[in-house]
Design a protein around this motif. Structure first.
Motif, PDB file in Angstrom:
ATOM      1  N   UNK A  29      10.128  52.304  55.812  1.00 40.66           N
ATOM      2  CA  UNK A  29       9.932  53.111  56.976  1.00 40.66           C
ATOM      3  C   UNK A  29       8.573  53.567  57.422  1.00 40.66           C
ATOM      4  N   UNK A  30       8.058  53.804  58.770  1.00 39.75           N
ATOM      5  CA  UNK A  30       6.816  54.080  59.022  1.00 39.75           C
ATOM      6  C   UNK A  30       7.217  55.142  60.156  1.00 39.75           C
ATOM      7  N   UNK A  31       6.006  56.113  60.319  1.00 45.23           N
ATOM      8  CA  UNK A  31       6.243  57.093  61.246  1.00 45.23           C
ATOM      9  C   UNK A  31       4.654  57.434  61.487  1.00 45.23           C
ATOM     10  N   UNK A  32       4.456  57.904  62.871  1.00 47.03           N
ATOM     11  CA  UNK A  32       2.975  58.499  62.981  1.00 47.03           C
ATOM     12  C   UNK A  32       2.785  59.858  62.606  1.00 47.03           C
ATOM     13  N   UNK A  77      11.099  51.977  62.242  1.00 48.61           N
ATOM     14  CA  UNK A  77      10.202  52.494  63.169  1.00 48.61           C
ATOM     15  C   UNK A  77      10.751  53.586  63.931  1.00 48.61           C
ATOM     16  N   UNK A  78       9.907  54.783  64.335  1.00 49.99           N
ATOM     17  CA  UNK A  78      10.482  55.498  65.083  1.00 49.99           C
ATOM     18  C   UNK A  78      10.943  54.914  66.570  1.00 49.99           C
ATOM     19  N   UNK A 502      10.800  64.380  69.819  1.00 49.03           N
ATOM     20  CA  UNK A 502      11.020  62.930  69.624  1.00 49.03           C
ATOM     21  C   UNK A 502       9.409  62.640  69.432  1.00 49.03           C
ATOM     22  N   UNK A 503       9.310  61.451  69.180  1.00 48.64           N
ATOM     23  CA  UNK A 503       8.132  60.747  69.078  1.00 48.64           C
ATOM     24  C   UNK A 503       7.515  60.503  67.594  1.00 48.64           C
ATOM     25  N   UNK A 504       8.355  61.169  66.629  1.00 48.95           N
ATOM     26  CA  UNK A 504       8.052  61.098  65.333  1.00 48.95           C
ATOM     27  C   UNK A 504       9.188  61.482  64.461  1.00 48.95           C
ATOM     28  N   UNK A 505       9.149  60.804  63.272  1.00 50.22           N
ATOM     29  CA  UNK A 505      10.128  60.999  62.314  1.00 50.22           C
ATOM     30  C   UNK A 505       9.897  62.288  61.124  1.00 50.22           C
ATOM     31  N   UNK A 511      16.778  62.104  64.990  1.00 56.41           N
ATOM     32  CA  UNK A 511      16.741  60.805  64.425  1.00 56.41           C
ATOM     33  C   UNK A 511      16.918  59.564  65.156  1.00 56.41           C
ATOM     34  N   UNK A 512      15.714  59.425  66.040  1.00 59.09           N
ATOM     35  CA  UNK A 512      15.888  58.019  66.997  1.00 59.09           C
ATOM     36  C   UNK A 512      15.002  57.229  66.205  1.00 59.09           C
TER      37      UNK A 512
END
Ligand SMILES: [Zn+2]
Length: 547
Positions: A29-32, A77-78, A502-505, A511-512
Motif C-alpha cells: 500500500x501507498x498513500x501520500x 493506491x488511494x 478523500x485524497x489520502x488513506x 476508504x476509497x
C-alpha cells in the motif's frame, strides 16, 4: 406510516448487516502524507462506516476482524481524483454512436443503421468520429449516402476532429437548409450543383447543431452511468466536474436519489448563473454520503491554444498580428468573480495564454484584499505563464489546476504557436511547486482520456507515448512520481475543499482505493507506468468495480 417505518428499519438492518470492519490485508500500500511524502503500508483497517480506521506497516500484527480481504500482495493506491474533467461530456460521448473505428463508408453506413435500430427512442441519431480519409474515400460523404442508412429520422454526425458535420436529408430539412442558405462567416456549406451535399464545415455546423434537441433525461442517466463505469475502470474514485449545468446537476441528483451514484463528484457551476440556479446563495452541503457537492463556479478568461484562442501577451508566431481572444475585460472579470466570491463560491477560472493568466492573477490579487479567509482561488490549465508571473501563483494560495497530458499532446503545437523562447513558463509544474502553489492534476476528460496513468507518466517524463522528445520537453519542469501522485490525490482533493474526506488513506478519510497490476514505484520506464492496469476499485470500503 407504520409500513414506512418498518421499511426504513428493515433498510437500516440490511445496511448494518452488510457492513462491518474489514481488514484489507496483504497489500503493497501507498498513500501520500500531509507533508507530501510517500507512506507505505501492508494492511488497512476499514471501519463499518466505510472510513479508514488505521494503517499497519508490513509485518505489524493486525487486528482480527470478521471480514478479511486478501490483497494477495498487490499494489494498493488511494483512489485517484481528476481535478478537472467533464463528467457528462465523458458519458454522452460514450453513449453516442462512435464511428471512429470504421474503415469504409459501407461499414459506417451499416453501423449507423444498426445503431438507429437499436436506439429507437431519441428522435435524432447523434454520433461522431467519422473520417473520410480513414475510409479511403477521397471526398466527403453525402446526405444521400446517409439517407441510405437512415431515412426516416434526422441524423447528425460530427467529424473526428470536430470541424465538420454530416447531415442526412431529414436533418437538413429540419434545419431549414436549402440551396439558397448562404455559408456563414467562418464556415462552409458544401454544395454541388447549387444544392447542399450534407457536409457543414466549421461555423456552418451550428446551422444544423442548433436544431438538435438536447439529450433525453433517459439518455443523460445512461450517460452518467457510463461515465462512472469509465472512471472506475480507470481508477478514478472522484472527479471535479468543471462546468456543471443545472441539467447536469439534476442528472447527478437523480443518480444519487436512486442509489446509482458511485463516484464522488465535486461540481463547479457553468458560470455564476448555473451555480446560483443549482445551489442558491452558497455552496451546497455534501450529499449522498459525500458523493456530490457543488462547491464553486467555473469561469473563462480566454480560449485554447490549438485554435489560437488563447490570449497571449505577444502575437502568435504562426499568425502574426493575432493575440488570441480575451473573453472578458478586467472590469467584467472582477465583477463576475466578486459576484461569486460574495456568496463564498470557490472560483475556478480557465486561463491558457500568458496574457489571460496575468489578467487573472491581477484580478485575484485585487479581490484577495476584499474576500479574505480560505478561498483557494483556482486557475484552470495555467498552461502558458510568463516566467515573470510564475511567482505570483504562490501568493494568495492560488491553486494551479493542470493536466499533464496536455503538455505531451501539445508541445509541438505550442512551439509552432509561440516559439520555444516564449515557453519558459509553459506547463511549469515544478515551478508551481517551487513557488508554493498547490498543484492539482487532472486530464480534462473527454478532451483527453480519463486514464490517470498516462498523466502520471507524462508528469515524470514530459515525453509523449512514443517517447518524444528524447529526454523530455523542458525537462526541468518534470516532477517526481510522489509529487505527481500527490497532485492526483491529496492535491486534487484540496483543490476541491475535500481533503478532510478523500485524497489520502488515513484515519477518518473514506476508504476509497484501487488495486493495480504493478508496483508503480518500482517500474523502470514511463511506458510501464503509463500501461498500469486497474484491477479493482473500492469506494467507502466496498468494491464497486468490476461490479
Ligand atoms: Zn475542461
Amino acid at each position: 406510516m407504520i409500513r414506512k417505518l418498518l421499511a426504513a428499519l428493515a433498510a437500516l438492518c440490511m445496511t448494518s448487516a452488510a457492513t462491518a470492519d474489514v481488514l484489507v490485508d496483504n497489500v503493497n500500500g501507498y498513500t501520500i502524507g500531509a507533508d507530501g511524502r510517500l507512506i507505505r503500508f501492508g494492511a488497512m483497517l476499514v471501519g463499518d462506516d466505510g472510513k479508514v480506521e488505521r494503517l499497519y506497516q508490513r509485518g505489524e500484527k493486525v487486528q482480527r476482524t470478521k471480514f478479511r480481504f486478501d490483497g494477495k500482495g498487490r499494489t494498493l493506491l488511494p483512489g485517484l481524483i481528476d481535478a478537472h474533467g467533464h463528467v457528462m461530456g465523458l458519458g454522452l460521448n460514450a453513449v453516442q454512436l462512435d464511428l471512429s473505428d470504421t474503415k469504409s463508408l459501407a461499414e459506417a453506413q451499416s453501423k449507423i443503421a444498426a445503431y438507429a435500430a437499436a436506439n429507437p427512442t431519441p428522435r435524432w441519431v447523434i454520433g461522431r468520429g467519422w473520417n473520410q480519409e480513414a475510409w479511403g474515400l477521397g471526398r466527403f460523404p453525402t446526405a444521400a449516402e446517409l439517407d441510405s442508412a437512415v431515412r426516416d429520422r434526422p441524423v447528425w454526425l460530427e467529424r473526428v476532429d470536430g470541424h465538420a458535420g454530416w447531415a442526412n436529408s431529414a436533418a437538413m430539412k429540419e434545419a431549414g437548409i436549402t440551396g439558397k442558405t448562404p455559408s456563414p462567416a467562418g464556415g462552409q456549406i458544401e454544395k454541388s450543383g447549387g444544392q447542399p451535399t450534407g457536409i457543414f464545415v466549421d461555423a456552418a455546423a451550428a446551422l444544423v447543431g442548433k436544431v438538435v434537441p438536447p439529450a433525453l433525461p433517459r439518455t443523460r442517466d445512461q450517460a452518467l452511468d457510463r461515465a462512472q463505469d469509465i472512471m472506475l475502470s480507470n481508477g478514478l474514485t472522484a472527479a471535479t466536474d468543471m462546468g456543471t449545468t443545472p441539467d447536469d446537476w439534476l442528472v447527478m441528483r437523480r443518480a444519487g436519489d436512486d442509489g446509482r451514484l458511485k463516484v464522488r463528484i465535486i461540481a463547479y457551476g457553468a458560470g455564476v448563473e448555473s451555480a446560483l440556479a443549482i445551489a442558491g446563495t452558497r455552496p451546497t452541503p455534501w450529499l449522498y454520503g459525500d458523493r456530490l457537492r457543488l462547491v464553486g463556479v467555473k469561469l473563462y478568461a480566454d480560449g485554447a491554444l490549438g485554435s489560437r484562442g488563447a490570449w497571449l501577451k505577444q502575437p502568435y508566431r504562426d499568425s502574426p498580428g493575432a493575440r488570441g481572444l480575451s473573453f472578458v475585460t478586467e472590469t467584467e472579470l472582477l465583477n463576475i468573480m466578486s459576484r461569486a466570491a460574495m456568496d463564498r463560491f470557490q472560483i475556478a477560472v480557465h486561463a491558457i495564454g500568458d496574457a489571460a493568466n496575468a489578467q487573472l492573477l491581477g484580478a485575484i490579487e485585487e479581490l484577495a484584499n476584499t474576500y479574505k479567509g480560505d478561498r483557494r482561488w483556482r486557475i484552470e490549465h495555467a498552461q502558458i505563464v510568463d516566467p515573470a508571473d510564475l511567482a505570483r501563483f504562490g501568493r494568495n494560495g492560488i491553486i494551479a489546476s493542470m493536466q499533464p497530458v496536455h503538455e505531451t499532446s501539445d508541445w509541438r503545437m505550442a512551439e509552432a504557436r509561440m516559439g520555444i523562447e516564449r515557453l519558459g513558463g509553459a506547463y511549469a509544474w515544478r515551478s508551481m511547486i517551487a513557488n508554493g502553489s498547490p498543484l492539482a492534476f487532472g486530464s480534462d476528460f473527454p478532451v483527453e482520456s480519463p486514464n490517470p496513468f498516462p498523466g502520471l507518466a507524462a508528469a515524470i517524463s514530459r515525453q509523449d507515448p512514443s517517447g518524444e522528445p528524447p529526454g523530455g520537453w523542458l525537462p526541468e519542469q518534470r516532477v517526481t512520481l510522489e509529487q505527481a501522485l500527490a497532485a492526483f490525490t491529496r492535491g486534487a482533493a484540496y483543490a476541491g475543499f475535500a481533503e478532510d474526506r478523500i485524497g489520502s488513506l488515513e484515519k477518518g478519510r473514506w476508504a476509497d482505493f484501487i488495486l493495480v497490476d504493478r508496483d508503480i514505484f518500482d517500474v523502470p520506464t514511463p511506458r510501464q507506468l503509463r500501461e498500469t492496469k486497474v484491477v479493482e476499485t473500492w469506494i467507502a470500503g466496498k468494491k464497486v468495480w468490476p461490479s
